[in-house]
Design an enzyme around this catalytic site. Structure first.
Site, PDB file in Angstrom:
ATOM      1  N   GLU A  80      19.597 -34.613 -12.805  1.00  0.00           N
ATOM      2  CA  GLU A  80      20.698 -33.814 -13.345  1.00  0.00           C
ATOM      3  C   GLU A  80      21.639 -34.657 -14.206  1.00  0.00           C
ATOM      4  OE1 GLU A  80      20.757 -30.690 -13.185  1.00  0.00           O
ATOM      5  OE2 GLU A  80      19.325 -30.261 -11.566  1.00  0.00           O
ATOM      6  N   ARG A  90      25.406 -17.403  -5.444  1.00  0.00           N
ATOM      7  CA  ARG A  90      24.621 -16.176  -5.630  1.00  0.00           C
ATOM      8  C   ARG A  90      24.178 -15.636  -4.274  1.00  0.00           C
ATOM      9  NH1 ARG A  90      19.409 -15.531  -6.091  1.00  0.00           N
ATOM     10  NH2 ARG A  90      19.038 -17.765  -6.061  1.00  0.00           N
ATOM     11  N   CYS A 143      24.254 -27.610  -4.210  1.00  0.00           N
ATOM     12  CA  CYS A 143      23.807 -28.866  -4.838  1.00  0.00           C
ATOM     13  C   CYS A 143      24.799 -29.328  -5.896  1.00  0.00           C
ATOM     14  CB  CYS A 143      22.414 -28.701  -5.432  1.00  0.00           C
ATOM     15  SG  CYS A 143      21.135 -28.647  -4.158  1.00  0.00           S
ATOM     16  N   HIS A 167      16.849 -32.786  -8.403  1.00  0.00           N
ATOM     17  CA  HIS A 167      16.290 -31.556  -7.831  1.00  0.00           C
ATOM     18  C   HIS A 167      14.760 -31.669  -7.775  1.00  0.00           C
ATOM     19  CE1 HIS A 167      19.904 -28.730  -8.301  1.00  0.00           C
ATOM     20  NE2 HIS A 167      19.407 -28.465  -7.102  1.00  0.00           N
TER      21      HIS A 167
HETATM   22  N1  PCA Z   1      19.207 -26.626  -3.007  1.00  0.00           N
HETATM   23  C1  PCA Z   1      20.378 -25.801  -3.210  1.00  0.00           C
HETATM   24  C2  PCA Z   1      21.331 -26.182  -2.109  1.00  0.00           C
HETATM   25  C3  PCA Z   1      20.548 -26.989  -1.139  1.00  0.00           C
HETATM   26  C4  PCA Z   1      19.279 -27.290  -1.827  1.00  0.00           C
HETATM   27  O1  PCA Z   1      18.390 -28.015  -1.395  1.00  0.00           O
HETATM   28  C5  PCA Z   1      20.968 -25.919  -4.613  1.00  0.00           C
HETATM   29  O2  PCA Z   1      20.211 -26.233  -5.549  1.00  0.00           O
HETATM   30  O3  PCA Z   1      22.164 -25.695  -4.777  1.00  0.00           O
END
Ligand code: PCA
Length: 215
Positions: A80, A90, A143, A167
């Site tokens: 990111e 959401r 996240c 991610h």
């Molecule tokens: N993904 C979510 C929150 C926890 C996770 O593993 C997100 O992308 O916000």
């Protein structure tokens, strides 16, 4: 030795597992050379996750923090680029909290760029033969909340620390009956090792390679 804090998340939504925690635990058990890795599992709960991150940073006193989450539907490991100062859920988090358009940090800046060489990290994952890309948004759920909180902590209290957010796609076991991309957790762990190593080694400017998006 580079002291590294890796965080993953507990499962959320309708999932029973979260590859981010499973991969982080694999890396802590078998860290890359030159790195001392602590893995901590965060709650998927606004506020609580940041308290847990704060405590983990205080305990580990890391040089590098890489927070990891699941991004179901993505086909690549994504590093990111930017954290934004907004919580806009959401779906409810694991405590039933459902913030809409609230700041992560009241009076904080609108956004932070990741204090991490994102291009070098992406290049390192690709060099390991694993699909990777820069992501321009970490969303507005827990996240991004943790990513923004980490960037704020670094900007205000730990200027020598580097950190960012990664991610991961779903693990194969999560999508056996769904037409969705997935990445084995062992491969995701290999990607995290490459990211940790690249981030630990890149002390100057980031690589100047294209990583933008047209939309
Ligand atoms: N993904 C979510 C929150 C926890 C996770 O593993 C997100 O992308 O916000």
């Amino acid at each position: 030795m580079t002291r590294v804090l890796l965080t993953g998340f507990e499962p959320f939504g309708s999932e029973e597992t979260n590859p981010s925690w499973e991969a982080a635990a694999l890396v802590a058990a078998d860290p890359p050379p030159g790195c001392d890795v602590t893995a901590v599992r965060l709650s998927c709960v606004f506020g609580t996750a940041l308290e847990e991150l704060d405590a983990a940073v205080a305990a580990a006193d890391p040089d590098l923090v890489v927070c990891v989450g699941q991004a179901g539907g993505r086909a690549q490991v994504t590093v990111e680029r930017v954290a934004i100062n907004v919580d806009d859920a959401r779906i409810p988090d694991n405590a039933g909290r459902h913030p809409v358009d609230e700041p992560v940090v009241a009076d904080g800046p609108a956004a932070y760029f990741a204090p991490l060489p994102v291009k070098a990290c992406v290049a390192a994952v690709r060099a390991a033969g694993i699909p990777a890309a820069v992501s321009q948004t970490a969303g507005t759920f827990v996240c991004n909340h943790v990513f923004y909180g980490l960037a704020h902590l670094i900007a205000t209290r730990r200027p020598a620390t580097r950190g960012g957010f990664v991610h991961l796609p779903y693990a194969p076991g999560q999508v056996v009956d769904r037409d969705q991309p997935s990445l084995p957790v062992a491969t995701a762990a290999e990607a995290l090792r490459a990211i940790v190593t690249a981030a630990a080694r890149t002390t100057g400017a980031d690589l100047r390679i294209a990583g933008g998006a047209t939309h």
